[in-house]
Design a protein around this motif. Structure first.
Motif, PDB file in Angstrom:
ATOM      1  N   LEU A 105     -15.329  -6.547  -3.078  1.00 35.15           N
ATOM      2  CA  LEU A 105     -14.281  -7.400  -3.812  1.00 35.15           C
ATOM      3  C   LEU A 105     -13.022  -6.534  -4.011  1.00 35.15           C
ATOM      4  N   GLY A 106     -11.874  -6.747  -3.497  1.00 31.14           N
ATOM      5  CA  GLY A 106     -10.533  -6.029  -3.522  1.00 31.14           C
ATOM      6  C   GLY A 106      -9.947  -6.171  -4.946  1.00 31.14           C
ATOM      7  N   VAL A 107     -10.345  -7.271  -5.819  1.00 32.27           N
ATOM      8  CA  VAL A 107      -9.647  -7.640  -7.082  1.00 32.27           C
ATOM      9  C   VAL A 107     -10.768  -8.020  -7.860  1.00 32.27           C
ATOM     10  N   PRO A 108     -10.444  -7.769  -9.293  1.00 26.60           N
ATOM     11  CA  PRO A 108     -11.694  -8.311 -10.186  1.00 26.60           C
ATOM     12  C   PRO A 108     -11.723  -9.894 -10.071  1.00 26.60           C
ATOM     13  N   GLY A 109     -13.017 -10.473 -10.157  1.00 27.48           N
ATOM     14  CA  GLY A 109     -13.347 -11.710 -10.030  1.00 27.48           C
ATOM     15  C   GLY A 109     -14.763 -12.007  -9.606  1.00 27.48           C
ATOM     16  N   LYS A 110     -14.878 -13.285  -9.173  1.00 25.65           N
ATOM     17  CA  LYS A 110     -16.392 -13.532  -8.931  1.00 25.65           C
ATOM     18  C   LYS A 110     -16.346 -14.468  -7.625  1.00 25.65           C
ATOM     19  N   ILE A 111     -17.586 -14.476  -6.750  1.00 28.97           N
ATOM     20  CA  ILE A 111     -17.798 -15.358  -5.800  1.00 28.97           C
ATOM     21  C   ILE A 111     -19.144 -15.643  -5.919  1.00 28.97           C
ATOM     22  N   ILE A 112     -19.410 -17.032  -5.477  1.00 29.72           N
ATOM     23  CA  ILE A 112     -20.650 -17.523  -5.586  1.00 29.72           C
ATOM     24  C   ILE A 112     -20.975 -18.015  -4.096  1.00 29.72           C
ATOM     25  N   ILE A 113     -22.121 -17.496  -3.434  1.00 34.65           N
ATOM     26  CA  ILE A 113     -22.494 -17.846  -2.127  1.00 34.65           C
ATOM     27  C   ILE A 113     -23.602 -18.709  -2.072  1.00 34.65           C
ATOM     28  N   THR A 114     -23.433 -19.958  -1.644  1.00 34.02           N
ATOM     29  CA  THR A 114     -24.406 -20.969  -1.672  1.00 34.02           C
ATOM     30  C   THR A 114     -24.801 -21.269  -0.359  1.00 34.02           C
ATOM     31  N   GLY A 115     -26.151 -21.205   0.205  1.00 33.49           N
ATOM     32  CA  GLY A 115     -26.648 -21.580   1.422  1.00 33.49           C
ATOM     33  C   GLY A 115     -26.778 -22.885   1.682  1.00 33.49           C
ATOM     34  N   THR A 116     -27.053 -23.399   3.013  1.00 38.21           N
ATOM     35  CA  THR A 116     -27.292 -24.467   3.276  1.00 38.21           C
ATOM     36  C   THR A 116     -28.570 -24.668   4.093  1.00 38.21           C
ATOM     37  N   SER A 117     -29.381 -25.972   3.964  1.00 36.14           N
ATOM     38  CA  SER A 117     -30.806 -25.789   4.659  1.00 36.14           C
ATOM     39  C   SER A 117     -30.342 -26.207   6.203  1.00 36.14           C
ATOM     40  N   GLN A 118     -31.579 -26.094   6.879  1.00 34.82           N
ATOM     41  CA  GLN A 118     -31.242 -26.198   8.292  1.00 34.82           C
ATOM     42  C   GLN A 118     -31.480 -27.764   8.653  1.00 34.82           C
ATOM     43  N   HIS A 119     -31.397 -28.675   7.793  1.00 33.92           N
ATOM     44  CA  HIS A 119     -31.182 -29.991   8.090  1.00 33.92           C
ATOM     45  C   HIS A 119     -29.763 -30.433   8.327  1.00 33.92           C
ATOM     46  N   TRP A 120     -28.745 -29.416   7.950  1.00 36.33           N
ATOM     47  CA  TRP A 120     -27.346 -29.987   8.144  1.00 36.33           C
ATOM     48  C   TRP A 120     -26.943 -29.697   9.167  1.00 36.33           C
ATOM     49  N   THR A 121     -26.218 -30.512  10.134  1.00 41.47           N
ATOM     50  CA  THR A 121     -25.814 -30.249  11.452  1.00 41.47           C
ATOM     51  C   THR A 121     -24.270 -30.842  11.065  1.00 41.47           C
ATOM     52  N   PRO A 122     -23.472 -29.712  11.084  1.00 41.18           N
ATOM     53  CA  PRO A 122     -22.203 -30.049  10.577  1.00 41.18           C
ATOM     54  C   PRO A 122     -21.310 -30.952  11.576  1.00 41.18           C
ATOM     55  N   ASP A 123     -21.591 -30.928  12.812  1.00 40.16           N
ATOM     56  CA  ASP A 123     -21.003 -31.855  13.776  1.00 40.16           C
ATOM     57  C   ASP A 123     -21.345 -33.203  13.884  1.00 40.16           C
ATOM     58  N   ASP A 180     -11.562 -16.840 -10.635  1.00 39.23           N
ATOM     59  CA  ASP A 180     -11.364 -15.601 -11.312  1.00 39.23           C
ATOM     60  C   ASP A 180     -10.375 -14.777 -10.696  1.00 39.23           C
ATOM     61  N   GLY A 181      -9.649 -15.448  -9.837  1.00 41.25           N
ATOM     62  CA  GLY A 181      -8.741 -14.474  -8.895  1.00 41.25           C
ATOM     63  C   GLY A 181      -8.977 -13.967  -7.532  1.00 41.25           C
ATOM     64  N   THR A 182     -10.194 -14.264  -7.020  1.00 38.30           N
ATOM     65  CA  THR A 182     -10.639 -13.913  -5.977  1.00 38.30           C
ATOM     66  C   THR A 182     -10.280 -14.887  -4.851  1.00 38.30           C
ATOM     67  N   ASP A 183     -10.146 -14.635  -3.519  1.00 41.27           N
ATOM     68  CA  ASP A 183      -9.868 -15.580  -2.584  1.00 41.27           C
ATOM     69  C   ASP A 183     -10.395 -14.820  -1.231  1.00 41.27           C
ATOM     70  N   PRO A 184     -10.406 -15.628  -0.030  1.00 39.69           N
ATOM     71  CA  PRO A 184     -10.894 -15.074   1.311  1.00 39.69           C
ATOM     72  C   PRO A 184     -10.289 -13.785   1.773  1.00 39.69           C
ATOM     73  N   ALA A 185      -8.821 -13.449   1.238  1.00 40.25           N
ATOM     74  CA  ALA A 185      -8.307 -12.389   1.794  1.00 40.25           C
ATOM     75  C   ALA A 185      -8.690 -11.066   1.131  1.00 40.25           C
ATOM     76  N   ASN A 186      -9.397 -11.124   0.082  1.00 41.05           N
ATOM     77  CA  ASN A 186      -9.825  -9.943  -0.699  1.00 41.05           C
ATOM     78  C   ASN A 186     -11.244  -9.733  -0.824  1.00 41.05           C
ATOM     79  N   ILE A 187     -12.026 -10.404   0.115  1.00 44.32           N
ATOM     80  CA  ILE A 187     -13.309  -9.925  -0.285  1.00 44.32           C
ATOM     81  C   ILE A 187     -13.839  -9.666   1.389  1.00 44.32           C
ATOM     82  N   ASN A 188     -15.202  -9.055   1.492  1.00 47.96           N
ATOM     83  CA  ASN A 188     -15.895  -8.486   2.824  1.00 47.96           C
ATOM     84  C   ASN A 188     -17.206  -8.623   2.563  1.00 47.96           C
TER      85      ASN A 188
END
Length: 195
Positions: A105-123, A180-188
């Motif tokens: 995290l390049g800045v203070p803040g929080k991320i929440i990573i939630t997985g999806t099940s194998q039953h979801w076919t996005p297309d 809390d201030g995080t975004d895709p540009a400052n995480i890995n």
């Protein structure tokens, strides 16, 4: 930029590989390890979470359409919120054992990573709330601190669940919530497995 690893409760320095990449450190068997430590490293596979901008945009358009037309969303449908993005993990190996999370995290803040099940076919189908996996991985960094913190038991269980799903999936999708201030540009974010 500080990097920390949540590994069954410990936080350690770690050097990240380039984003959108994976690697097996023995170069697929061409370089043989010369000692026990090298042998352990040779069987590690690090996979990076990649933002799926196309799928994120499609889900945003769906949410906007429901709002603009005063429609009722499908029963149980999960609509993407403004601070949520879709990420994917591509498995280059199927038989994996979870080892550790690598969160930057390049800045203070929080991320929440939630997985999806194998039953979801996005297309083909909309994402349903019943297709969201529990527990989620929650990682944060406080102001003035370098270490990444997490709920260790949940992170461990989540990592093990991902390894199980890798046996039947080539790609797995995730919702990543930025707070809390995080975004895709400052995480890995990546995850390391034993192969």
């Amino acid at each position: 930029m500080p990097l920390a690893v949540c590994e069954t409760g410990s936080v350690q320095p770690h050097t990240a590989a380039k984003q959108n990449s994976s690697h097996i450190r023995d170069r697929l068997g061409r370089d043989r390890p010369t000692n026990t430590k090298q042998a352990a490293m040779a069987s590690e596979l690090e996979l990076h979470f990649c933002e799926d901008s196309h799928l994120t945009e499609c889900m945003r358009l769906r949410a906007q359409s429901v709002q603009d037309r005063n429609q009722t969303r499908q029963d149980g449908e999960k609509l993407l919120r403004p601070k949520e993005y879709v990420y994917r993990l591509e498995f280059t190996e199927q038989k994996l054992k979870f080892q550790k999370w690598n969160i930057q995290l390049g800045v203070p803040g929080k991320i929440i990573i939630t997985g999806t099940s194998q039953h979801w076919t996005p297309d083909l189908t909309n994402l349903m709330t019943r297709q969201l996996l529990d527990p989620a991985g929650i990682f944060w960094k406080k102001e003035g601190e370098d270490q990444i913190q997490c709920y260790e038991a949940d992170a461990q269980e989540f990592g093990e669940r991902i390894a199980e799903l890798a046996r039947i999936r080539k790609v797995m999708y995730f919702l990543v919530t930025f707070e809390d201030g995080t975004d895709p540009a400052n995480i890995n974010c990546s995850i390391t497995f034993k192969v």
